[in-house]
Write an enzyme that holds these catalytic residues in place. Sequence first.
Site, PDB file in Angstrom:
ATOM      1  N   GLU A  81      27.522  40.846 -22.559  1.00 20.93           N
ATOM      2  CA  GLU A  81      28.732  41.546 -22.972  1.00 20.93           C
ATOM      3  C   GLU A  81      28.928  41.398 -24.476  1.00 20.93           C
ATOM      4  OE1 GLU A  81      31.578  42.088 -19.400  1.00 20.93           O
ATOM      5  OE2 GLU A  81      32.124  40.275 -20.468  1.00 20.93           O
TER       6      GLU A  81
ATOM      7  N   GLY B 299      35.652  45.910 -16.796  1.00 28.79           N
ATOM      8  CA  GLY B 299      37.033  45.455 -16.938  1.00 28.79           C
ATOM      9  C   GLY B 299      38.000  46.576 -16.600  1.00 28.79           C
ATOM     10  N   GLY B 300      38.499  47.256 -17.643  1.00 28.48           N
ATOM     11  CA  GLY B 300      39.538  48.271 -17.496  1.00 28.48           C
ATOM     12  C   GLY B 300      39.267  49.297 -16.400  1.00 28.48           C
TER      13      GLY B 300
ATOM     14  N   LYS C 256      40.756  40.701 -15.032  1.00 29.86           N
ATOM     15  CA  LYS C 256      41.426  39.900 -16.075  1.00 29.86           C
ATOM     16  C   LYS C 256      42.849  39.564 -15.600  1.00 29.86           C
ATOM     17  CE  LYS C 256      38.313  41.981 -19.323  1.00 29.86           C
ATOM     18  NZ  LYS C 256      38.013  42.387 -20.691  1.00 29.86           N
TER      19      LYS C 256
ATOM     20  N   ASN D 137      36.096  42.985 -13.126  1.00 30.30           N
ATOM     21  CA  ASN D 137      36.858  41.848 -13.655  1.00 30.30           C
ATOM     22  C   ASN D 137      38.258  42.347 -14.024  1.00 30.30           C
ATOM     23  OD1 ASN D 137      37.902  39.717 -15.134  1.00 30.30           O
ATOM     24  ND2 ASN D 137      36.516  39.986 -16.883  1.00 30.30           N
TER      25      ASN D 137
ATOM     26  N   SER E 201      33.270  48.182 -21.947  1.00 31.34           N
ATOM     27  CA  SER E 201      33.674  49.602 -21.899  1.00 31.34           C
ATOM     28  C   SER E 201      32.778  50.451 -20.997  1.00 31.34           C
ATOM     29  CB  SER E 201      33.763  50.190 -23.305  1.00 31.34           C
ATOM     30  OG  SER E 201      34.752  49.492 -24.057  1.00 31.34           O
TER      31      SER E 201
ATOM     32  N   GLU F  70      36.493  36.159 -23.688  1.00 27.01           N
ATOM     33  CA  GLU F  70      37.936  35.928 -23.887  1.00 27.01           C
ATOM     34  C   GLU F  70      38.274  34.454 -23.665  1.00 27.01           C
ATOM     35  OE1 GLU F  70      39.320  39.018 -21.260  1.00 27.01           O
ATOM     36  OE2 GLU F  70      38.596  40.518 -22.689  1.00 27.01           O
TER      37      GLU F  70
ATOM     38  N   HIS G 189      33.265  33.850 -20.082  1.00 32.68           N
ATOM     39  CA  HIS G 189      33.671  35.160 -20.607  1.00 32.68           C
ATOM     40  C   HIS G 189      34.117  34.994 -22.066  1.00 32.68           C
ATOM     41  CE1 HIS G 189      35.884  38.859 -21.265  1.00 32.68           C
ATOM     42  NE2 HIS G 189      35.191  39.365 -20.264  1.00 32.68           N
TER      43      HIS G 189
ATOM     44  N   GLY H 197      36.713  46.207 -24.085  1.00 34.58           N
ATOM     45  CA  GLY H 197      38.064  46.748 -24.145  1.00 34.58           C
ATOM     46  C   GLY H 197      38.313  47.610 -25.371  1.00 34.58           C
TER      47      GLY H 197
HETATM   48  P1  PGA Z   1      36.009  46.311 -20.398  1.00 35.47           P
HETATM   49  O1  PGA Z   1      35.828  44.746 -20.108  1.00 35.47           O
HETATM   50  O2  PGA Z   1      35.203  47.057 -19.361  1.00 35.47           O
HETATM   51  O3  PGA Z   1      37.489  46.577 -20.258  1.00 35.47           O
HETATM   52  O4  PGA Z   1      35.491  46.552 -21.772  1.00 35.47           O
HETATM   53  C1  PGA Z   1      34.598  44.217 -19.724  1.00 35.47           C
HETATM   54  C2  PGA Z   1      34.685  42.714 -19.554  1.00 35.47           C
HETATM   55  O5  PGA Z   1      35.313  42.042 -20.381  1.00 35.47           O
HETATM   56  O6  PGA Z   1      34.123  42.145 -18.586  1.00 35.47           O
END
Ligand code: PGA
Length: 261
Positions: free
Chosen positions: A175, A242-243, A13, A11, A221, A105, A103, A181
């Site tokens: 999640e 994500g990252g 983002k 993802n 993470s 966010e 999600h 993050g």
């Molecule tokens: P992250 O994000 O791996 O950067 O923690 C995961 C996500 O929000 O899907």
Amino acid sequence: MSDRTLLLAGNWKMNHDHLEAISSVQKLAWALEDAKLEEGSCEVVVIPPYTDIRSVQTLVQGDKLWLKYGAQDVSQHEPGAHTGEIAASFLSRLGCAYVVIGHSERRADNHETNEIVAAKIRAALSADLTPILCVGESLEQRQERTHIDFTLGQLEESLAGFGADELDGLVIAYEPVWAIGTGETATAADAAEMAAAIRARLVERYGDATAASTRILYGGSVKTDNVSEIVASADVDGALVGGASLSGPDFAALCKAAVAK
Ligand code: PGA
């Protein structure tokens, strides 16, 4: 060992414009090849911003890449007078296989309720997109030990009104909000506990076959050095990343580590 295919979804983002997307997907494809990861060993999915999807489609089709792609959100509405929205049918015309729905966010920034999430799942299914439904608790809920009840409540409300026949092949991403993050990862045991609770609830509500066909991902993470431990649990069928998915080579290394679990 289940026969569910391991799913690794990146993802992005709101990162990478369409030119950066092309470069990232090219590098990912080369790195997957170098790592000798082939179709069938796992499913690798990139989830870029809307504005990148056409470029990703052109690359994936033109170079006959086996990776898949999807979108980060979808409108619950049919095409029409909804300024700024993107219809599910548009995403399927662009070859998207998946769409992330609910999600944390979006739940936080855009006030998406479970009811809206359910409407988006309906829209996605009607356009043959596979929803990746995100659920997960806050830090406070975990500290109060209400995390399982809260997450299962989100699951139930987000799937309210669906029959088992509609949910075949659904993907659920657990999640925990406090792990997204932040560099904080739930332990493999935490992820396994929640995945097992989610699958047990799916058995109760929809029966064995639907529960067995549902893939449950962990997200928050996830990195190359912790993914294999996380996906080693029987009920964890992959990761929403994500990252660590933004760099093609890094994401390929993570996929390789997951497959080698
Ligand atoms: P992250 O994000 O791996 O950067 O923690 C995961 C996500 O929000 O899907």
